[in-house]
Design a protein around this motif. Structure first.
Motif, PDB file in Angstrom:
ATOM      1  N   PRO A  27       1.073  -1.100  -0.151  1.00 12.89           N
ATOM      2  CA  PRO A  27       0.468  -0.074   0.020  1.00 12.89           C
ATOM      3  C   PRO A  27       1.457   1.324  -0.002  1.00 12.89           C
ATOM      4  CG  PRO A  27       0.107  -1.600   1.839  1.00 12.89           C
ATOM      5  CD  PRO A  27       0.343  -2.250   1.694  1.00 12.89           C
ATOM      6  N   ARG A  28       0.272   2.891  -0.397  1.00  6.85           N
ATOM      7  CA  ARG A  28       0.708   3.969  -0.085  1.00  6.85           C
ATOM      8  C   ARG A  28       0.350   4.796   0.997  1.00  6.85           C
ATOM      9  NH1 ARG A  28      -1.532   5.932  -6.652  1.00  6.85           N
ATOM     10  NH2 ARG A  28       0.775   4.218  -7.803  1.00  6.85           N
ATOM     11  N   SER A  29       0.962   4.829   1.602  1.00  8.92           N
ATOM     12  CA  SER A  29       1.259   5.889   2.571  1.00  8.92           C
ATOM     13  C   SER A  29      -0.197   6.673   2.779  1.00  8.92           C
ATOM     14  CB  SER A  29       1.785   7.266   3.136  1.00  8.92           C
ATOM     15  OG  SER A  29       1.752   7.497   3.869  1.00  8.92           O
ATOM     16  N   GLY A  30      -1.001   5.816   3.152  1.00 11.66           N
ATOM     17  CA  GLY A  30      -2.385   6.258   4.250  1.00 11.66           C
ATOM     18  C   GLY A  30      -3.437   5.529   3.118  1.00 11.66           C
ATOM     19  N   GLU A  31      -3.171   4.604   3.235  1.00 11.22           N
ATOM     20  CA  GLU A  31      -4.078   4.296   1.239  1.00 11.22           C
ATOM     21  C   GLU A  31      -5.004   3.173   2.142  1.00 11.22           C
ATOM     22  OE1 GLU A  31      -3.721   3.342  -3.307  1.00 11.22           O
ATOM     23  OE2 GLU A  31      -1.958   2.080  -1.656  1.00 11.22           O
ATOM     24  N   GLY A  32      -6.068   3.426   1.887  1.00 14.73           N
ATOM     25  CA  GLY A  32      -7.170   2.377   3.111  1.00 14.73           C
ATOM     26  C   GLY A  32      -7.292   1.237   1.657  1.00 14.73           C
ATOM     27  N   VAL A  33      -8.622   0.005   2.497  1.00 14.36           N
ATOM     28  CA  VAL A  33      -8.724  -0.757   2.043  1.00 14.36           C
ATOM     29  C   VAL A  33      -9.006  -0.978   0.121  1.00 14.36           C
ATOM     30  CG1 VAL A  33      -9.592  -3.201   1.743  1.00 14.36           C
ATOM     31  CG2 VAL A  33      -8.250  -2.475   3.541  1.00 14.36           C
ATOM     32  N   LYS A  34      -9.554  -0.071   0.523  1.00 12.58           N
ATOM     33  CA  LYS A  34     -10.647  -0.324  -0.808  1.00 12.58           C
ATOM     34  C   LYS A  34     -10.010   0.343  -2.421  1.00 12.58           C
ATOM     35  CE  LYS A  34     -15.244  -0.267   1.364  1.00 12.58           C
ATOM     36  NZ  LYS A  34     -17.120   0.028   1.331  1.00 12.58           N
ATOM     37  N   ALA A  35      -8.612   1.667  -1.884  1.00 12.62           N
ATOM     38  CA  ALA A  35      -9.100   2.623  -2.267  1.00 12.62           C
ATOM     39  C   ALA A  35      -7.602   1.792  -2.948  1.00 12.62           C
ATOM     40  CB  ALA A  35      -7.831   3.652  -2.260  1.00 12.62           C
ATOM     41  N   ARG A  60      -5.790  -1.894  12.775  1.00 11.07           N
ATOM     42  CA  ARG A  60      -6.892  -1.598  14.215  1.00 11.07           C
ATOM     43  C   ARG A  60      -8.161  -0.969  12.672  1.00 11.07           C
ATOM     44  NH1 ARG A  60      -6.663   2.898  18.377  1.00 11.07           N
ATOM     45  NH2 ARG A  60      -8.716   2.941  18.669  1.00 11.07           N
ATOM     46  N   LYS A  61      -9.112  -1.918  12.998  1.00 12.09           N
ATOM     47  CA  LYS A  61      -9.989  -0.937  11.982  1.00 12.09           C
ATOM     48  C   LYS A  61      -9.792  -2.103  10.744  1.00 12.09           C
ATOM     49  CE  LYS A  61     -12.485   2.025  15.127  1.00 12.09           C
ATOM     50  NZ  LYS A  61     -12.788   3.400  15.166  1.00 12.09           N
ATOM     51  N   ASN A  62      -9.071  -2.799  10.453  1.00 17.22           N
ATOM     52  CA  ASN A  62      -8.904  -3.211   9.363  1.00 17.22           C
ATOM     53  C   ASN A  62      -7.683  -2.349   8.039  1.00 17.22           C
ATOM     54  OD1 ASN A  62      -9.393  -6.337   9.663  1.00 17.22           O
ATOM     55  ND2 ASN A  62     -11.781  -5.268   8.714  1.00 17.22           N
ATOM     56  N   SER A  63      -7.066  -1.584   9.136  1.00 15.56           N
ATOM     57  CA  SER A  63      -5.793  -0.395   8.480  1.00 15.56           C
ATOM     58  C   SER A  63      -4.926  -1.562   7.741  1.00 15.56           C
ATOM     59  CB  SER A  63      -5.696   0.266   9.220  1.00 15.56           C
ATOM     60  OG  SER A  63      -4.707   0.220   9.943  1.00 15.56           O
ATOM     61  N   LEU A  64      -4.266  -1.344   6.849  1.00 19.38           N
ATOM     62  CA  LEU A  64      -3.167  -1.586   5.886  1.00 19.38           C
ATOM     63  C   LEU A  64      -1.660  -0.487   6.486  1.00 19.38           C
ATOM     64  CD1 LEU A  64      -4.488  -1.060   2.084  1.00 19.38           C
ATOM     65  CD2 LEU A  64      -4.129  -2.922   3.706  1.00 19.38           C
ATOM     66  N   LEU A  65      -1.287  -2.086   6.591  1.00 19.34           N
ATOM     67  CA  LEU A  65       0.431  -1.630   7.357  1.00 19.34           C
ATOM     68  C   LEU A  65       1.342  -1.276   6.412  1.00 19.34           C
ATOM     69  CD1 LEU A  65       0.647  -4.262  10.076  1.00 19.34           C
ATOM     70  CD2 LEU A  65      -0.407  -1.783  10.264  1.00 19.34           C
ATOM     71  N   MET A  66       2.096  -0.233   6.058  1.00 17.62           N
ATOM     72  CA  MET A  66       3.558   0.264   5.189  1.00 17.62           C
ATOM     73  C   MET A  66       4.086  -1.073   5.350  1.00 17.62           C
ATOM     74  SD  MET A  66       2.306   3.191   3.800  1.00 17.62           S
ATOM     75  CE  MET A  66       3.976   3.368   3.169  1.00 17.62           C
ATOM     76  N   GLY A  67       4.732  -1.285   4.401  1.00 18.75           N
ATOM     77  CA  GLY A  67       5.867  -2.563   4.259  1.00 18.75           C
ATOM     78  C   GLY A  67       5.286  -3.956   3.985  1.00 18.75           C
ATOM     79  N   VAL A  68       4.548  -3.583   3.969  1.00 19.04           N
ATOM     80  CA  VAL A  68       3.249  -5.583   4.367  1.00 19.04           C
ATOM     81  C   VAL A  68       3.231  -5.432   2.993  1.00 19.04           C
ATOM     82  CG1 VAL A  68       1.820  -6.880   5.030  1.00 19.04           C
ATOM     83  CG2 VAL A  68       2.795  -4.854   6.936  1.00 19.04           C
ATOM     84  N   THR A  69       3.591  -6.441   2.513  1.00 18.58           N
ATOM     85  CA  THR A  69       2.871  -7.380   0.958  1.00 18.58           C
ATOM     86  C   THR A  69       1.995  -7.656   1.128  1.00 18.58           C
ATOM     87  OG1 THR A  69       5.077  -7.021   0.046  1.00 18.58           O
ATOM     88  CG2 THR A  69       3.307  -8.514  -0.932  1.00 18.58           C
TER      89      THR A  69
END
Length: 342
Positions: A27-35, A60-69
């Protein structure tokens, strides 16, 4: 020679790289799952599937983590090789073991037992789904939703057909629920029409399915094509029903298939319930899915979801499997008759 080898190696590495990019992404910085899904050409309806594929990788609340594939769901649409593996399955030589993830972790592997249905293609569509649960029955404090039980039986039928060498397209799909051996199947609205959100409007919902089947049928090389629509009926609680089948008006192939199914079910009832007999019926009926789809079609109603006796047919996973197996045997007989010109 070395130059050719290096060139081939370059193309191989490039191909693997592109394929990997389509399967995984960060993911990109600040990007949510749907985006994130949208940027990677996935539908928002694949949200639940994405969460299931990446359990334990969220904040939290299914947020994406930076650096995770993250692993991406298969691309929706018919032209994606990834979605082809999920949307449809082609069984080849007898003895081969194949995988279809729609069947769930317990049943995703299957072995091609025979080539009895080699040269056939089936388009399986379970009734309702998504925003429409269909008929609802109640037992032991649980709600029995038609779409869940019809879907489970349809999955079992798909697997049985594949084991006999058929090509199978699952029109309605749930990325999370595979074949389940529970009595009380949990209810959800996750179902899609091959990755596309199912409309709430009934006509649009049925048109979406018929368009999908007709589009697939145009590209199908097999000459024996059958569209199968599986439902569970809802009537008075006192009304016990055996399985009954419909075919489209003036469809000689549909009529032959319905007669074969009735004969097949009669023989199994005579074997397993000789004192009861089989009272299921067949008939010609004008229904949207039968009228609007181009392959020969059959519409199956598997019993009354309100009736306590019929509920046993759905609650027991062995009974759901038996229904699928008997329908598969009916298709084998119908195909054999079709090859003989009967």
């Amino acid at each position: 020679m070395n130059q050719i080898y290096i060139l081939l190696l370059f193309f191989s590495i490039s191909y693997i790289s592109v394929f990997s990019q389509n399967d995984k992404a960060t993911p990109r910085s600040g990007e949510g799952v749907k985006a994130f899904l949208k940027r990677n050409n996935r539908n928002s309806v694949q949200y639940e599937q994405f969460l299931e594929l990446n359990k334990g990788k969220f904040g939290r609340k299914n947020s994406l983590l930076m650096g995770v594939t993250y692993t991406l769901p298969p691309l929706s649409g018919d032209n994606s090789s990834a979605s082809q593996e999920t949307n449809s399955s082609v069984s080849t030589q007898s003895g081969q073991t194949r995988v279809n993830k729609l069947f769930g972790s317990k049943y995703q592997e299957y072995t091609v037992k025979s080539n009895k249905l080699k040269g056939t293609c089936f388009y399986l569509s379970s009734g309702h789904g998504g925003p429409d649960p269909g008929a609802i029955g109640k037992v032991d404090g649980y709600e029995l939703h038609e779409d869940e039980y019809a879907y489970d039986i349809t999955l079992r039928l798909a697997r049985a057909l594949l084991e006999e060498g058929a090509t199978v397209h699952m029109i309605i799909q749930d990325a999370v629920d595979g074949i389940r051996d529970d009595r009380y199947l949990s209810n959800s609205d996750r179902e899609t029409c091959m990755g596309e959100a199912i409309p709430l409007n009934q006509v649009k919902r049925l048109q979406q399915r018929s368009d999908k089947i007709n589009s697939l049928a145009k590209r199908t090389k097999e000459k024996y094509k059958r569209a199968v629509f599986i439902h569970v009926d809802s009537r008075s609680q006192k009304e016990q029903l055996d399985v009954f089948f419909y075919w489209a008006p003036k469809s000689s192939g549909g009529k032959k298939l319905a007669n074969t199914m009735r004969t097949t079910f009669e023989s199994h009832y005579d074997k397993h319930q000789p004192s009861r007999g089989f009272t299921g019926t067949i008939g010609e009926r004008s229904l949207f899915m039968l009228d609007k789809t181009t392959p020969v079609g059959i519409y199956a109603e598997l019993g009354n979801i309100q009736n306590s006796f019929d509920q046993r047919r759905f609650l027991d996973p062995n009974n759901r499997q038996a229904l699928a197996n008997w329908m598969c045997r009916g298709f084998i007989t119908d195909y054999e008759n079709w090859k003989k010109g009967k």
